[in-house]
Design a protein around this motif. Sequence first.
Motif, PDB file in Angstrom:
ATOM      1  N   HIS A   1      -7.883   7.975  18.054  1.00 62.26           N
ATOM      2  CA  HIS A   1      -8.472   8.660  16.899  1.00 62.26           C
ATOM      3  C   HIS A   1      -9.937   8.270  16.733  1.00 62.26           C
ATOM      4  N   ALA A   2     -10.218   6.966  16.882  1.00 69.32           N
ATOM      5  CA  ALA A   2     -11.599   6.504  16.759  1.00 69.32           C
ATOM      6  C   ALA A   2     -12.479   7.111  17.840  1.00 69.32           C
ATOM      7  N   GLU A   3     -11.946   7.232  19.047  1.00 70.92           N
ATOM      8  CA  GLU A   3     -12.714   7.837  20.134  1.00 70.92           C
ATOM      9  C   GLU A   3     -12.982   9.319  19.857  1.00 70.92           C
ATOM     10  N   GLU A   4     -11.994  10.010  19.298  1.00 73.84           N
ATOM     11  CA  GLU A   4     -12.186  11.428  18.946  1.00 73.84           C
ATOM     12  C   GLU A   4     -13.266  11.583  17.886  1.00 73.84           C
ATOM     13  N   ARG A   5     -13.232  10.718  16.887  1.00 66.89           N
ATOM     14  CA  ARG A   5     -14.232  10.795  15.825  1.00 66.89           C
ATOM     15  C   ARG A   5     -15.621  10.453  16.361  1.00 66.89           C
ATOM     16  N   ALA A   6     -15.672   9.477  17.265  1.00 66.16           N
ATOM     17  CA  ALA A   6     -16.958   9.108  17.864  1.00 66.16           C
ATOM     18  C   ALA A   6     -17.529  10.269  18.668  1.00 66.16           C
ATOM     19  N   ALA A   7     -16.652  10.978  19.385  1.00 63.26           N
ATOM     20  CA  ALA A   7     -17.100  12.143  20.151  1.00 63.26           C
ATOM     21  C   ALA A   7     -17.583  13.241  19.210  1.00 63.26           C
ATOM     22  N   GLU A   8     -16.899  13.380  18.076  1.00 62.89           N
ATOM     23  CA  GLU A   8     -17.308  14.381  17.081  1.00 62.89           C
ATOM     24  C   GLU A   8     -18.695  14.055  16.537  1.00 62.89           C
ATOM     25  N   VAL A   9     -18.933  12.776  16.245  1.00 60.71           N
ATOM     26  CA  VAL A   9     -20.235  12.343  15.749  1.00 60.71           C
ATOM     27  C   VAL A   9     -21.320  12.579  16.800  1.00 60.71           C
ATOM     28  N   ALA A  10     -20.993  12.271  18.063  1.00 57.65           N
ATOM     29  CA  ALA A  10     -21.968  12.473  19.134  1.00 57.65           C
ATOM     30  C   ALA A  10     -22.368  13.945  19.236  1.00 57.65           C
ATOM     31  N   ALA A  11     -21.383  14.835  19.106  1.00 66.58           N
ATOM     32  CA  ALA A  11     -21.672  16.267  19.174  1.00 66.58           C
ATOM     33  C   ALA A  11     -22.531  16.706  17.990  1.00 66.58           C
ATOM     34  N   MET A  12     -22.229  16.192  16.808  1.00 66.14           N
ATOM     35  CA  MET A  12     -23.009  16.548  15.613  1.00 66.14           C
ATOM     36  C   MET A  12     -24.447  16.055  15.744  1.00 66.14           C
ATOM     37  N   ASN A  13     -24.620  14.847  16.274  1.00 66.56           N
ATOM     38  CA  ASN A  13     -25.970  14.304  16.440  1.00 66.56           C
ATOM     39  C   ASN A  13     -26.748  15.056  17.521  1.00 66.56           C
ATOM     40  N   ALA A  14     -26.041  15.492  18.563  1.00 67.28           N
ATOM     41  CA  ALA A  14     -26.701  16.279  19.604  1.00 67.28           C
ATOM     42  C   ALA A  14     -27.193  17.609  19.037  1.00 67.28           C
ATOM     43  N   GLN A  15     -26.351  18.226  18.197  1.00 71.09           N
ATOM     44  CA  GLN A  15     -26.749  19.481  17.564  1.00 71.09           C
ATOM     45  C   GLN A  15     -27.920  19.260  16.615  1.00 71.09           C
ATOM     46  N   LEU A  16     -27.892  18.153  15.903  1.00 68.65           N
ATOM     47  CA  LEU A  16     -28.974  17.833  14.977  1.00 68.65           C
ATOM     48  C   LEU A  16     -30.285  17.627  15.736  1.00 68.65           C
ATOM     49  N   ALA A  17     -30.201  16.923  16.862  1.00 65.73           N
ATOM     50  CA  ALA A  17     -31.402  16.684  17.671  1.00 65.73           C
ATOM     51  C   ALA A  17     -31.965  17.990  18.209  1.00 65.73           C
ATOM     52  N   GLU A  18     -31.073  18.890  18.615  1.00 68.39           N
ATOM     53  CA  GLU A  18     -31.513  20.197  19.111  1.00 68.39           C
ATOM     54  C   GLU A  18     -32.199  20.992  17.999  1.00 68.39           C
ATOM     55  N   THR A  19     -31.642  20.911  16.796  1.00 73.19           N
ATOM     56  CA  THR A  19     -32.241  21.608  15.655  1.00 73.19           C
ATOM     57  C   THR A  19     -33.650  21.100  15.381  1.00 73.19           C
ATOM     58  N   TYR A  20     -33.829  19.793  15.382  1.00 75.93           N
ATOM     59  CA  TYR A  20     -35.147  19.236  15.113  1.00 75.93           C
ATOM     60  C   TYR A  20     -36.129  19.544  16.238  1.00 75.93           C
ATOM     61  N   THR A  21     -35.627  19.570  17.463  1.00 72.20           N
ATOM     62  CA  THR A  21     -36.494  19.937  18.590  1.00 72.20           C
ATOM     63  C   THR A  21     -36.992  21.368  18.432  1.00 72.20           C
ATOM     64  N   GLU A  22     -36.112  22.260  17.977  1.00 72.76           N
ATOM     65  CA  GLU A  22     -36.506  23.661  17.763  1.00 72.76           C
ATOM     66  C   GLU A  22     -37.553  23.773  16.656  1.00 72.76           C
ATOM     67  N   ILE A  23     -37.342  23.050  15.557  1.00 71.30           N
ATOM     68  CA  ILE A  23     -38.294  23.115  14.452  1.00 71.30           C
ATOM     69  C   ILE A  23     -39.642  22.529  14.857  1.00 71.30           C
ATOM     70  N   ASP A  24     -39.596  21.407  15.562  1.00 66.20           N
ATOM     71  CA  ASP A  24     -40.839  20.755  15.983  1.00 66.20           C
ATOM     72  C   ASP A  24     -41.573  21.543  17.061  1.00 66.20           C
ATOM     73  N   GLY A  25     -40.878  22.471  17.712  1.00 67.29           N
ATOM     74  CA  GLY A  25     -41.499  23.223  18.803  1.00 67.29           C
ATOM     75  C   GLY A  25     -41.681  24.701  18.508  1.00 67.29           C
ATOM     76  N   LEU A  26     -41.862  25.049  17.244  1.00 73.81           N
ATOM     77  CA  LEU A  26     -41.999  26.464  16.878  1.00 73.81           C
ATOM     78  C   LEU A  26     -43.173  27.126  17.589  1.00 73.81           C
ATOM     79  N   LEU A  27     -44.285  26.445  17.696  1.00 68.94           N
ATOM     80  CA  LEU A  27     -45.449  27.031  18.353  1.00 68.94           C
ATOM     81  C   LEU A  27     -45.276  27.043  19.869  1.00 68.94           C
TER      82      LEU A  27
END
Length: 373
Positions: free
Chosen positions: A23-49
Amino acid sequence: MAAATRASVADQKQAEKLAAQLHAEERAAEVAAMNAQLAETYTEIDGLLAATLAVDDYVDLESLRVASVQHPPFSPGHLATTTPTMDPLVYPPEPVYEEPAAPKGMFASKKKHEDAIARAQAAHQEAVRRWNEHNQALYAGHVAEFERRRVAEQQRLTQLAAAEDRYRQECQAREEEARSRNEAITKFINDLAFDVPSAIEEYVGVVLSNSVYPESFPVAHEHTFDLATRELTMTAMVPEPAEVPVVKEFRYVKSKDEISPAPLPAREQKDRYAGAVWQVAVRTLHEVFEADRAGRIHSISLSVATSRIAPATGLTESIPLVQVAADRNAFTSFDLARVVPKATLEHLGAALSKSPFDLTPADIGPGVRTRKV
């Protein structure tokens, strides 16, 4: 007995431990996916130009024509299957009369032979009667089935003809739609060639509709063109700060079995939002000037704003964050791959909000447009 009980308890504890680990490993994987999506979102915002610099914003209107209309194949389904025809009616053979053989011998009874013949004739007549009745029933059934199949085939043909007619109408509608579209594009191109303001505005609309912003930072545009000054007046609406993600990362708290967000530092939130606003301004100017290869637009007066519900009135209000005017010749000489967007806007003499994140309005008083360089 006690040893078996202890073994059972140990097995249960081991199973529970393994389940908790999984269960802990599943939750850790879920967190990793959420953080990866968050990083992608910030990369998109920071790279608008940067995201638009690798794209040619010019729209070839000729490419919007419908070269040929593709029609789906006609598919009538079960209507394509012909109703089966009937085999010829075949009657069973007619009963054949067989007369009883005459008895032989000196003691043969003529009377018995005559009785046998009478019975044979009667049986034959009955067989012929039944044969006729059977044939009549066969014929009646054959006629009824033939009529049923004839009606079914006629219905099929009628429905098939209707389906073919609908298909032809749909094809004609597609052809007409393509013809109308091509005529509209021809008019659009001609109007653009003759500098019809509405055509220039429409072209800019096409360009801006092709400008894809990330879902986390959507941008909407409004614009009008003045032929006398050849200036495009634009407004770019950006999301307000509350609509932009403010999470630094997600963390899994094992003791509570919870995923909790860690907020971005306030300075990072402000810098990212302001940076996005400056990038939208420079990006919008770039996309329009680059797409306007014919140079019909000589200058752009751009406002970047956001909207919010005013705390004092409860009404929607627009807050200007950038007001800038740019001359085509000067702006297109910039190397945007190496600029700092805020510095570019300051170089253009823009009025900038001192704190876009705090929704501090830009000073858009008189004199903002005195410099178009």
